[in-house]
Scaffold this motif. Structure first.
Motif, PDB file in Angstrom:
ATOM      1  N   UNK A  66       5.857  -0.307   8.346  1.00  0.00           N
ATOM      2  CA  UNK A  66       5.162  -1.140   9.321  1.00  0.00           C
ATOM      3  C   UNK A  66       4.919  -2.538   8.750  1.00  0.00           C
ATOM      4  N   UNK A  67       4.513  -2.605   7.495  1.00  0.00           N
ATOM      5  CA  UNK A  67       4.301  -3.909   6.854  1.00  0.00           C
ATOM      6  C   UNK A  67       5.609  -4.691   6.782  1.00  0.00           C
ATOM      7  N   UNK A  68       6.704  -4.006   6.517  1.00  0.00           N
ATOM      8  CA  UNK A  68       8.003  -4.669   6.457  1.00  0.00           C
ATOM      9  C   UNK A  68       8.396  -5.217   7.826  1.00  0.00           C
ATOM     10  N   UNK A  69       8.142  -4.443   8.885  1.00  0.00           N
ATOM     11  CA  UNK A  69       8.447  -4.918  10.236  1.00  0.00           C
ATOM     12  C   UNK A  69       7.661  -6.188  10.561  1.00  0.00           C
ATOM     13  N   UNK A  70       6.409  -6.210  10.169  1.00  0.00           N
ATOM     14  CA  UNK A  70       5.577  -7.397  10.408  1.00  0.00           C
ATOM     15  C   UNK A  70       6.111  -8.576   9.615  1.00  0.00           C
ATOM     16  N   UNK A  71       6.486  -8.277   8.391  1.00  0.00           N
ATOM     17  CA  UNK A  71       6.991  -9.338   7.526  1.00  0.00           C
ATOM     18  C   UNK A  71       8.234  -9.994   8.127  1.00  0.00           C
ATOM     19  N   UNK A  72       9.102  -9.193   8.703  1.00  0.00           N
ATOM     20  CA  UNK A  72      10.354  -9.704   9.255  1.00  0.00           C
ATOM     21  C   UNK A  72      10.202 -10.310  10.656  1.00  0.00           C
ATOM     22  N   UNK A  73       9.128 -10.115  11.258  1.00  0.00           N
ATOM     23  CA  UNK A  73       8.916 -10.651  12.598  1.00  0.00           C
ATOM     24  C   UNK A  73       8.502 -12.122  12.490  1.00  0.00           C
ATOM     25  N   UNK A  84      -3.658 -14.011   4.791  1.00  0.00           N
ATOM     26  CA  UNK A  84      -3.873 -12.723   5.461  1.00  0.00           C
ATOM     27  C   UNK A  84      -2.713 -11.764   5.174  1.00  0.00           C
ATOM     28  N   UNK A  85      -1.506 -12.300   5.156  1.00  0.00           N
ATOM     29  CA  UNK A  85      -0.331 -11.471   4.848  1.00  0.00           C
ATOM     30  C   UNK A  85      -0.450 -10.932   3.425  1.00  0.00           C
ATOM     31  N   UNK A  86      -0.794 -11.830   2.489  1.00  0.00           N
ATOM     32  CA  UNK A  86      -0.917 -11.381   1.104  1.00  0.00           C
ATOM     33  C   UNK A  86      -2.056 -10.382   0.947  1.00  0.00           C
ATOM     34  N   UNK A  87      -3.089 -10.550   1.737  1.00  0.00           N
ATOM     35  CA  UNK A  87      -4.200  -9.593   1.699  1.00  0.00           C
ATOM     36  C   UNK A  87      -3.727  -8.205   2.136  1.00  0.00           C
ATOM     37  N   UNK A  88      -2.915  -8.155   3.182  1.00  0.00           N
ATOM     38  CA  UNK A  88      -2.368  -6.876   3.656  1.00  0.00           C
ATOM     39  C   UNK A  88      -1.437  -6.250   2.617  1.00  0.00           C
ATOM     40  N   UNK A  89      -0.607  -7.097   1.995  1.00  0.00           N
ATOM     41  CA  UNK A  89       0.300  -6.599   0.956  1.00  0.00           C
ATOM     42  C   UNK A  89      -0.524  -6.020  -0.194  1.00  0.00           C
ATOM     43  N   UNK A  95      -3.136   1.127  -1.763  1.00  0.00           N
ATOM     44  CA  UNK A  95      -2.914   2.464  -1.202  1.00  0.00           C
ATOM     45  C   UNK A  95      -1.826   3.211  -1.967  1.00  0.00           C
ATOM     46  N   UNK A  96      -0.769   2.484  -2.305  1.00  0.00           N
ATOM     47  CA  UNK A  96       0.317   3.114  -3.065  1.00  0.00           C
ATOM     48  C   UNK A  96      -0.215   3.611  -4.406  1.00  0.00           C
ATOM     49  N   UNK A  97      -1.017   2.791  -5.065  1.00  0.00           N
ATOM     50  CA  UNK A  97      -1.583   3.205  -6.353  1.00  0.00           C
ATOM     51  C   UNK A  97      -2.488   4.424  -6.195  1.00  0.00           C
ATOM     52  N   UNK A  98      -3.295   4.440  -5.137  1.00  0.00           N
ATOM     53  CA  UNK A  98      -4.154   5.604  -4.895  1.00  0.00           C
ATOM     54  C   UNK A  98      -3.324   6.859  -4.633  1.00  0.00           C
ATOM     55  N   UNK A  99      -2.258   6.704  -3.865  1.00  0.00           N
ATOM     56  CA  UNK A  99      -1.398   7.863  -3.591  1.00  0.00           C
ATOM     57  C   UNK A  99      -0.740   8.369  -4.868  1.00  0.00           C
ATOM     58  N   UNK A 100      -0.316   7.464  -5.707  1.00  0.00           N
ATOM     59  CA  UNK A 100       0.290   7.877  -6.978  1.00  0.00           C
ATOM     60  C   UNK A 100      -0.732   8.623  -7.836  1.00  0.00           C
TER      61      UNK A 100
END
Length: 187
Positions: A66-73, A84-89, A95-100
């Motif tokens: 979803x983040x990639x789709x937003x990035x490419x739009x 704001x974009x960098x904040x989302x990234x 989240x990725x770190x928490x999942x790991x």
């Protein structure tokens, strides 16, 4: 670990073959059947745990997509401030770190459970094979006892592998994680 899974699968197949052969004694078939029943819950738990972990990872991949789709739009990027974009990234990276971290905790918990189960099974097998009814060590095993020991050991290994495979299988959809705790990925 993959080799262990394959080995347990081979042992499981061997048990199935034993149960299908008519020439094998009923006593051996009963032993194989009992062994199969003791390992089955471990296999289910391992499979469910793997499914939970897979669901968490899939959620992360969905968020990244979803983040990639937003990035490419282009239109969306023009309307959103760079900060704001960098904040989302940054949020997605967290989240990725928490999942790991959760995945590593889950793997560790799974290994502990599997080891505990294995040691219990091996202790039971050792007691039944190498000690008499009076809890004295046997001085020797006859050919039937040796065959029974080998079959029981194969069975135990098969069931343990099947349990691991089931726990780590991504096929079941469950949202629970680690002993009933639920994880919120969005915050």
């Amino acid at each position: 670990m993959n080799e262990s899974f394959k080995e347990l699968q081979n042992i499981s197949k061997s048990i199935d073959e034993i149960l299908r052969v008519d020439e094998i004694s009923q006593e051996i078939k009963e032993s194989a059947s009992k062994l199969n029943k003791t390992v089955e819950p471990c296999v289910k738990e391992i499979q469910q745990s793997a499914s939970r972990l897979n669901n968490l990872v899939q959620g992360c991949f969905n968020d990244l997509s979803q983040a990639e789709d937003i990035w490419h739009s282009k239109q969306r990027i023009d309307q959103i401030a760079t900060s704001e974009i960098w904040e989302e990234v940054g949020d997605l990276s967290g989240r990725v770190l928490r999942l790991r971290r959760l995945g590593n905790e889950y793997k560790s918990e799974t290994v502990k459970q599997v080891k505990k189960s294995w040691y219990k099974r091996m202790a039971r097998l050792e007691n039944s094979s190498f000690y008499s009814n009076t809890n004295k060590p046997k001085t020797s095993l006859n050919i039937f006892e040796k065959d029974d020991l080998i079959k029981n050991l194969q069975s135990e290994v098969n069931f343990q592998l099947a349990g691991l495979k089931q726990k780590l299988s991504p096929n079941k959809a469950e949202t629970g994680f680690m002993r009933g705790k639920y994880v919120t990925i969005n915050g």
